[in-house]
Design an enzyme around this catalytic site. Sequence first.
Site, PDB file in Angstrom:
ATOM      1  N   TYR A 289       0.833  -1.198   0.000  1.00 47.20           N
ATOM      2  CA  TYR A 289       0.000   0.000   0.000  1.00 47.20           C
ATOM      3  C   TYR A 289       0.874   1.257   0.000  1.00 47.20           C
ATOM      4  O   TYR A 289       0.668   2.181  -0.802  1.00 47.20           O
ATOM      5  CB  TYR A 289      -0.921   0.000   1.220  1.00 47.20           C
TER       6      TYR A 289
ATOM      7  N   LYS B 201       1.088   4.246  -2.872  1.00 45.99           N
ATOM      8  CA  LYS B 201       0.762   5.638  -2.552  1.00 45.99           C
ATOM      9  C   LYS B 201       1.982   6.548  -2.666  1.00 45.99           C
ATOM     10  O   LYS B 201       1.873   7.716  -3.058  1.00 45.99           O
ATOM     11  CB  LYS B 201       0.157   5.723  -1.155  1.00 45.99           C
TER      12      LYS B 201
END
Length: 236
Positions: free
Chosen positions: A145, A149
């Site tokens: 993740y 990002k």
Amino acid sequence: MSEQEDRPDVAVVTGAASGLGAATADALGTAGWRVAGFDLRPAPATALGVEVDVTDAAALAAAVDRVERELGPVGALVTAAGVYEILPVEEIDDARWHRMMAVNLSGTALTCAAVVPRMVARGRGAVVTVSSDLGVGGSQGDAHYAASKGAIVGLTRALATELAGTGVTVNTVAPGAADTAMLEDASPWRSPEFLATLPVQRLVRPEEIAAAALFLIGAGTAVSGQVLSPNAGATI
């Protein structure tokens, strides 16, 4: 006529059916924008809900065609569609890695590719991507993740540099842990121990992140390539 008064009033928000996307679509609508909500599910609280997969470039191009045909030229884009999970790095297999990158990173890039050339041709527009505080600082158990990002931050700054002087701005909102359904009740980000570390003693609210996105949309052409982190003081 000021830059703000002369803006197009059609906005596209991805992930508009829930969470941050829904809050942003609502805030834009309240501010007078006609909002097209892109999501895999219906986004009824928008002027136009379009069910589309952000990992499908052809479907996105068709969706933007529909928005401009039915609502008018797109003047703002917020890429809020995303997925999240916590896993130790040794449990992140190829399928989980590629899904995270496909939705979060490729979904952002493909949506920008569908919208930005139209903005450039008209000489104006504002793009706000949604990255994460974890993409800036990292965290235990969020490697895939955080990587997706963090890459959005790089994408945003590269686009802002490339589009400088075109009238199109590209900025990113990098929220801290937010009080949305994406965080399960058992999430460590909801634990009293974590909340006690925050100066405001609570998670960020979706409407606060939406307000940050609206600020960047209205900030004018002097603000581009910036990272704004509404994170309840988690990173100062």
